[in-house]
Design an enzyme around this catalytic site. Structure first.
Site, PDB file in Angstrom:
ATOM      1  N   HIS A  76       0.828  -1.213   0.000  1.00  0.00           N
ATOM      2  CA  HIS A  76       0.000   0.000   0.000  1.00  0.00           C
ATOM      3  C   HIS A  76       0.863   1.264   0.000  1.00  0.00           C
ATOM      4  O   HIS A  76       0.663   2.171  -0.811  1.00  0.00           O
ATOM      5  CB  HIS A  76      -0.939   0.022   1.212  1.00  0.00           C
TER       6      HIS A  76
ATOM      7  N   HIS B  12       1.379   5.072  -2.546  1.00  0.00           N
ATOM      8  CA  HIS B  12       1.632   6.478  -2.199  1.00  0.00           C
ATOM      9  C   HIS B  12       2.843   7.103  -2.878  1.00  0.00           C
ATOM     10  O   HIS B  12       2.850   8.292  -3.161  1.00  0.00           O
ATOM     11  CB  HIS B  12       1.852   6.614  -0.684  1.00  0.00           C
TER      12      HIS B  12
ATOM     13  N   GLU C 136      -5.873   9.430  -0.260  1.00  0.00           N
ATOM     14  CA  GLU C 136      -6.224   8.006  -0.202  1.00  0.00           C
ATOM     15  C   GLU C 136      -7.274   7.599  -1.244  1.00  0.00           C
ATOM     16  O   GLU C 136      -7.165   6.531  -1.845  1.00  0.00           O
ATOM     17  CB  GLU C 136      -6.729   7.621   1.198  1.00  0.00           C
TER      18      GLU C 136
ATOM     19  N   SER D 131      -4.055   0.654  -4.648  1.00  0.00           N
ATOM     20  CA  SER D 131      -3.461  -0.530  -4.024  1.00  0.00           C
ATOM     21  C   SER D 131      -4.499  -1.612  -3.741  1.00  0.00           C
ATOM     22  O   SER D 131      -4.174  -2.614  -3.108  1.00  0.00           O
ATOM     23  CB  SER D 131      -2.705  -0.154  -2.748  1.00  0.00           C
TER      24      SER D 131
HETATM   25 FE    FE Z   1      -2.304   5.264   2.954  1.00  0.00          FE
END
Ligand code: FE
Ligand code: PHE
Length: 307
Positions: A146, A151, A194, A213
Protein backbone atom coordinates in the site's frame (compact mmCIF):
# COMPACT_ATOMS: atom_id res chain seq x y z
CA UNK A 1 23.87 20.78 19.79
CA UNK A 2 21.16 22.00 17.45
CA UNK A 3 17.93 22.01 19.46
CA UNK A 4 16.00 20.65 16.52
CA UNK A 5 18.11 17.53 16.63
CA UNK A 6 16.37 16.58 19.86
CA UNK A 7 13.02 16.91 18.14
CA UNK A 8 13.93 14.09 15.77
CA UNK A 9 14.40 10.95 17.85
CA UNK A 10 12.45 9.23 15.11
CA UNK A 11 15.44 9.49 12.81
CA UNK A 12 17.67 7.16 14.80
CA UNK A 13 17.68 3.81 13.07
CA UNK A 14 16.21 0.87 14.97
CA UNK A 15 16.10 -2.84 14.16
CA UNK A 16 13.17 -3.71 11.90
CA UNK A 17 10.27 -5.44 13.61
CA UNK A 18 7.04 -6.48 11.97
CA UNK A 19 4.30 -4.59 13.81
CA UNK A 20 0.66 -5.07 12.96
CA UNK A 21 -2.39 -3.74 14.69
CA UNK A 22 -3.54 -6.14 17.33
CA UNK A 23 -6.98 -7.71 17.21
CA UNK A 24 -8.90 -7.15 20.45
CA UNK A 25 -12.52 -7.31 21.59
CA UNK A 26 -12.82 -3.71 20.38
CA UNK A 27 -11.57 -4.51 16.90
CA UNK A 28 -8.06 -3.62 15.77
CA UNK A 29 -6.04 -1.59 18.24
CA UNK A 30 -3.34 0.49 16.57
CA UNK A 31 0.20 -0.21 17.66
CA UNK A 32 1.96 3.06 17.12
CA UNK A 33 5.66 2.87 16.53
CA UNK A 34 7.90 5.84 15.86
CA UNK A 35 11.25 4.40 14.85
CA UNK A 36 12.80 4.85 11.43
CA UNK A 37 14.27 1.55 10.30
CA UNK A 38 16.73 0.59 7.60
CA UNK A 39 14.90 -1.59 5.07
CA UNK A 40 16.06 -5.15 5.85
CA UNK A 41 16.13 -5.99 2.17
CA UNK A 42 18.31 -9.09 2.53
CA UNK A 43 15.79 -10.58 4.92
CA UNK A 44 12.80 -10.58 2.57
CA UNK A 45 11.87 -14.17 1.72
CA UNK A 46 11.19 -15.51 -1.74
CA UNK A 47 7.52 -15.54 -0.70
CA UNK A 48 7.70 -11.83 0.16
CA UNK A 49 9.11 -10.99 -3.27
CA UNK A 50 6.49 -13.22 -4.89
CA UNK A 51 3.72 -11.42 -3.03
CA UNK A 52 5.03 -8.07 -4.26
CA UNK A 53 5.32 -9.43 -7.81
CA UNK A 54 1.81 -10.88 -7.84
CA UNK A 55 0.27 -7.69 -6.49
CA UNK A 56 2.36 -5.49 -8.76
CA UNK A 57 1.44 -7.38 -11.92
CA UNK A 58 -2.24 -7.58 -11.04
CA UNK A 59 -2.60 -3.89 -10.22
CA UNK A 60 -0.53 -2.61 -13.13
CA UNK A 61 -2.64 -4.55 -15.56
CA UNK A 62 -5.80 -3.23 -13.97
CA UNK A 63 -4.61 0.35 -13.68
CA UNK A 64 -3.71 1.04 -17.30
CA UNK A 65 -6.57 3.27 -18.40
CA UNK A 66 -7.81 3.54 -14.81
CA UNK A 67 -5.03 5.27 -12.87
CA UNK A 68 -3.93 8.73 -14.00
CA UNK A 69 -0.98 8.81 -16.42
CA UNK A 70 1.23 10.62 -13.90
CA UNK A 71 0.94 7.67 -11.53
CA UNK A 72 1.85 4.97 -14.06
CA UNK A 73 4.64 7.00 -15.64
CA UNK A 74 6.14 7.70 -12.21
CA UNK A 75 6.28 4.01 -11.26
CA UNK A 76 8.25 3.31 -14.43
CA UNK A 77 10.49 6.34 -13.96
CA UNK A 78 11.34 5.25 -10.42
CA UNK A 79 12.25 1.78 -11.61
CA UNK A 80 9.53 -0.12 -9.72
CA UNK A 81 8.75 -3.47 -11.30
CA UNK A 82 7.36 -6.91 -10.55
CA UNK A 83 10.78 -8.63 -10.30
CA UNK A 84 11.35 -8.00 -6.62
CA UNK A 85 10.55 -5.69 -3.74
CA UNK A 86 12.27 -2.41 -4.61
CA UNK A 87 15.16 -1.18 -2.52
CA UNK A 88 14.22 2.11 -0.86
CA UNK A 89 17.71 3.49 -1.47
CA UNK A 90 17.43 2.85 -5.17
CA UNK A 91 14.01 4.48 -5.48
CA UNK A 92 15.29 7.42 -3.46
CA UNK A 93 17.85 8.25 -6.14
CA UNK A 94 15.14 8.97 -8.72
CA UNK A 95 12.69 10.41 -6.21
CA UNK A 96 15.09 12.80 -4.56
CA UNK A 97 16.37 14.01 -7.90
CA UNK A 98 12.82 14.61 -9.15
CA UNK A 99 11.24 16.42 -6.21
CA UNK A 100 13.50 16.31 -3.16
CA UNK A 101 11.36 13.67 -1.42
CA UNK A 102 12.79 10.58 0.28
CA UNK A 103 11.30 7.34 1.50
CA UNK A 104 12.08 6.31 5.08
CA UNK A 105 11.33 2.82 6.41
CA UNK A 106 8.98 2.46 9.38
CA UNK A 107 7.44 -0.45 11.28
CA UNK A 108 3.81 0.54 10.75
CA UNK A 109 1.30 3.30 11.43
CA UNK A 110 2.86 6.35 13.01
CA UNK A 111 1.33 8.69 15.58
CA UNK A 112 -0.11 11.71 13.76
CA UNK A 113 2.51 14.19 14.89
CA UNK A 114 5.42 11.99 13.74
CA UNK A 115 3.69 11.44 10.41
CA UNK A 116 3.14 15.18 9.84
CA UNK A 117 6.73 15.91 10.86
CA UNK A 118 8.02 13.51 8.20
CA UNK A 119 5.80 14.95 5.46
CA UNK A 120 6.70 18.52 6.38
CA UNK A 121 10.33 17.53 5.76
CA UNK A 122 9.59 15.73 2.50
CA UNK A 123 10.06 12.28 3.99
CA UNK A 124 7.44 9.65 3.25
CA UNK A 125 7.24 6.83 5.81
CA UNK A 126 6.90 3.42 4.18
CA UNK A 127 6.07 0.27 6.17
CA UNK A 128 9.02 -2.06 5.53
CA UNK A 129 7.12 -5.39 5.73
CA UNK A 130 4.74 -6.86 3.18
CA UNK A 131 1.48 -8.73 3.80
CA UNK A 132 1.34 -12.53 3.92
CA UNK A 133 0.10 -14.47 0.87
CA UNK A 134 -3.28 -15.08 2.55
CA UNK A 135 -3.68 -11.28 2.87
CA UNK A 136 -3.25 -10.56 -0.86
CA UNK A 137 -6.78 -9.22 -1.34
CA UNK A 138 -7.22 -7.39 1.94
CA UNK A 139 -5.23 -6.28 4.95
CA UNK A 140 -6.59 -3.88 7.56
CA UNK A 141 -3.44 -1.84 8.01
CA UNK A 142 -1.02 -0.26 5.57
CA UNK A 143 1.83 -2.55 4.53
CA UNK A 144 4.70 -2.09 2.10
CA UNK A 145 2.52 -2.67 -0.93
CA UNK A 146 0.00 0.00 0.00
CA UNK A 147 2.61 2.54 1.06
CA UNK A 148 5.13 2.00 -1.71
CA UNK A 149 3.02 1.04 -4.70
CA UNK A 150 0.15 3.33 -3.70
CA UNK A 151 1.63 6.48 -2.20
CA UNK A 152 5.18 6.91 -3.41
CA UNK A 153 4.81 7.26 -7.22
CA UNK A 154 2.92 10.57 -7.16
CA UNK A 155 5.66 12.09 -5.00
CA UNK A 156 7.53 12.21 -8.33
CA UNK A 157 4.99 14.80 -9.53
CA UNK A 158 6.17 18.32 -8.59
CA UNK A 159 2.71 19.67 -7.80
CA UNK A 160 1.52 16.66 -5.84
CA UNK A 161 4.87 16.58 -4.02
CA UNK A 162 4.28 20.15 -2.85
CA UNK A 163 0.73 19.30 -1.81
CA UNK A 164 1.96 16.50 0.44
CA UNK A 165 4.51 18.70 2.15
CA UNK A 166 1.92 21.46 2.62
CA UNK A 167 -0.39 18.84 4.09
CA UNK A 168 2.30 17.87 6.60
CA UNK A 169 2.79 21.48 7.65
CA UNK A 170 -0.98 21.90 7.87
CA UNK A 171 -1.09 18.81 10.04
CA UNK A 172 1.43 20.21 12.50
CA UNK A 173 -0.74 23.34 12.75
CA UNK A 174 -4.04 21.46 13.04
CA UNK A 175 -2.55 19.25 15.72
CA UNK A 176 -1.90 22.33 17.81
CA UNK A 177 -5.44 23.61 17.23
CA UNK A 178 -7.16 20.51 18.55
CA UNK A 179 -9.12 17.40 17.71
CA UNK A 180 -11.80 19.03 15.55
CA UNK A 181 -9.30 20.74 13.21
CA UNK A 182 -7.33 17.52 12.99
CA UNK A 183 -10.43 15.56 12.07
CA UNK A 184 -11.30 18.02 9.29
CA UNK A 185 -7.79 17.82 7.89
CA UNK A 186 -7.80 14.02 8.11
CA UNK A 187 -10.97 13.95 6.00
CA UNK A 188 -9.19 16.00 3.34
CA UNK A 189 -6.36 13.43 3.30
CA UNK A 190 -8.83 10.59 3.09
CA UNK A 191 -10.83 12.00 0.18
CA UNK A 192 -7.76 13.15 -1.79
CA UNK A 193 -4.50 11.31 -1.01
CA UNK A 194 -6.22 8.01 -0.20
CA UNK A 195 -9.43 7.95 -2.27
CA UNK A 196 -9.17 10.78 -4.80
CA UNK A 197 -10.38 10.65 -8.40
CA UNK A 198 -9.21 13.02 -11.14
CA UNK A 199 -11.04 14.15 -14.28
CA UNK A 200 -8.81 14.01 -17.38
CA UNK A 201 -9.55 14.61 -21.09
CA UNK A 202 -9.53 10.80 -21.49
CA UNK A 203 -12.07 10.34 -18.70
CA UNK A 204 -12.19 9.77 -14.97
CA UNK A 205 -8.99 8.37 -13.46
CA UNK A 206 -7.75 7.22 -10.04
CA UNK A 207 -4.98 8.90 -8.08
CA UNK A 208 -5.78 7.89 -4.47
CA UNK A 209 -3.38 5.39 -2.89
CA UNK A 210 -6.13 3.49 -1.10
CA UNK A 211 -7.76 2.80 -4.46
CA UNK A 212 -4.71 1.97 -6.59
CA UNK A 213 -3.46 -0.53 -4.02
CA UNK A 214 -6.81 -2.39 -3.97
CA UNK A 215 -8.12 -4.52 -6.80
CA UNK A 216 -11.71 -4.36 -5.60
CA UNK A 217 -11.77 -0.62 -5.05
CA UNK A 218 -9.97 0.11 -8.35
CA UNK A 219 -12.92 -1.46 -10.12
CA UNK A 220 -15.55 -0.06 -7.79
CA UNK A 221 -14.36 3.55 -7.69
CA UNK A 222 -14.67 4.08 -11.43
CA UNK A 223 -17.27 1.60 -12.63
CA UNK A 224 -19.77 0.90 -9.85
CA UNK A 225 -23.18 2.57 -9.89
CA UNK A 226 -23.31 2.50 -6.08
CA UNK A 227 -21.12 5.47 -5.00
CA UNK A 228 -21.61 9.19 -5.43
CA UNK A 229 -18.99 11.01 -7.48
CA UNK A 230 -18.85 14.65 -6.49
CA UNK A 231 -16.78 17.62 -7.65
CA UNK A 232 -14.01 18.55 -5.18
CA UNK A 233 -15.16 20.99 -2.50
CA UNK A 234 -12.79 21.63 0.40
CA UNK A 235 -15.24 22.64 3.11
CA UNK A 236 -17.73 19.98 2.08
CA UNK A 237 -15.05 17.33 2.40
CA UNK A 238 -14.01 18.68 5.79
CA UNK A 239 -17.54 17.94 7.03
CA UNK A 240 -17.91 14.50 5.43
CA UNK A 241 -17.53 11.23 7.34
CA UNK A 242 -15.96 8.25 5.59
CA UNK A 243 -15.67 4.47 5.51
CA UNK A 244 -12.73 2.48 6.76
CA UNK A 245 -14.11 -1.05 6.44
CA UNK A 246 -15.91 -0.92 3.09
CA UNK A 247 -15.59 0.76 -0.30
CA UNK A 248 -16.27 4.50 -0.12
CA UNK A 249 -19.85 5.69 -0.53
CA UNK A 250 -18.65 8.96 -2.07
CA UNK A 251 -15.61 9.93 -4.11
CA UNK A 252 -14.51 13.50 -4.75
CA UNK A 253 -13.16 14.44 -8.16
CA UNK A 254 -10.45 17.02 -8.83
CA UNK A 255 -9.71 18.64 -12.22
CA UNK A 256 -5.97 18.40 -11.72
CA UNK A 257 -3.30 18.63 -9.04
CA UNK A 258 -3.07 22.39 -9.61
CA UNK A 259 -6.72 22.72 -8.58
CA UNK A 260 -6.02 20.69 -5.45
CA UNK A 261 -3.06 22.89 -4.55
CA UNK A 262 -4.95 26.12 -5.27
CA UNK A 263 -7.96 25.05 -3.21
CA UNK A 264 -5.86 24.12 -0.18
CA UNK A 265 -3.20 26.83 -0.23
CA UNK A 266 -4.92 29.34 2.04
CA UNK A 267 -4.59 29.22 5.81
CA UNK A 268 -7.19 26.77 7.14
CA UNK A 269 -7.43 28.39 10.59
CA UNK A 270 -10.37 30.68 9.69
CA UNK A 271 -12.09 27.76 7.94
CA UNK A 272 -11.70 25.54 11.01
CA UNK A 273 -13.11 28.37 13.14
CA UNK A 274 -16.09 28.92 10.86
CA UNK A 275 -16.90 25.20 10.55
CA UNK A 276 -16.58 24.59 14.28
CA UNK A 277 -19.61 22.74 15.60
CA UNK A 278 -21.04 22.19 12.09
CA UNK A 279 -22.96 18.90 11.78
CA UNK A 280 -21.16 16.11 9.94
CA UNK A 281 -22.41 14.83 6.60
CA UNK A 282 -22.88 11.04 6.42
CA UNK A 283 -20.48 9.35 3.98
CA UNK A 284 -23.16 8.53 1.41
CA UNK A 285 -25.28 11.68 1.51
CA UNK A 286 -25.59 14.25 -1.28
CA UNK A 287 -26.11 17.90 -0.40
CA UNK A 288 -27.58 20.90 -2.13
CA UNK A 289 -24.69 22.70 -3.74
CA UNK A 290 -22.82 19.50 -4.58
CA UNK A 291 -21.48 19.21 -8.11
CA UNK A 292 -22.95 15.76 -8.68
CA UNK A 293 -21.07 13.88 -11.39
CA UNK A 294 -22.88 10.71 -10.46
CA UNK A 295 -25.70 10.16 -8.00
CA UNK A 296 -24.93 6.83 -6.35
CA UNK A 297 -27.53 4.07 -6.38
CA UNK A 298 -26.48 3.12 -2.87
CA UNK A 299 -26.67 -0.52 -3.79
CA UNK A 300 -25.13 -2.78 -1.18
CA UNK A 301 -24.57 -0.03 1.36
CA UNK A 302 -24.63 -0.73 5.06
CA UNK A 303 -26.15 1.96 7.23
CA UNK A 304 -23.67 1.77 10.07
CA UNK A 305 -19.96 2.19 10.05
CA UNK A 306 -19.12 5.77 8.98
CA UNK A 307 -16.23 7.19 10.96
FE1 FE B 1 -2.30 5.26 2.95
N1 PHE C 1 -3.36 25.46 3.87
C1 PHE C 1 -3.51 24.46 4.87
C2 PHE C 1 -3.53 25.07 6.28
O1 PHE C 1 -3.37 26.23 6.44
C3 PHE C 1 -2.40 23.44 4.80
C4 PHE C 1 -2.62 22.46 3.71
C5 PHE C 1 -2.08 22.65 2.44
C6 PHE C 1 -3.35 21.34 3.93
C7 PHE C 1 -2.28 21.72 1.47
C8 PHE C 1 -3.55 20.41 2.97
C9 PHE C 1 -3.00 20.60 1.73
O2 PHE C 1 -3.71 24.34 7.22
Amino acid sequence: MDARFHRLPAMSTAPARRVERLPSDKGYVPVYTTAVVAQPWQDYSAADHATWGALYRRQRELLVGRACDEFLAAQDAMGMDAQHIPRFEQLNEALHTATGWRIVGVEGLLPELDFFEHLAHRRFPVTWWIRRPDQIDYIAEPDLFHDLFGHVPLLMDPVFANYMQAYGRGGLKAHGLGAEALQRLTRLYWYTVEFGLIATPAGLRIYGAGIVSSKGESLHALASAAPNRIGFDLERIMCTRYRIDSFQKSYFVIDGFEQLMAATGADFSPIYARLSGRADIPAGELREGDTVLQRGSGEGWRDDGDV
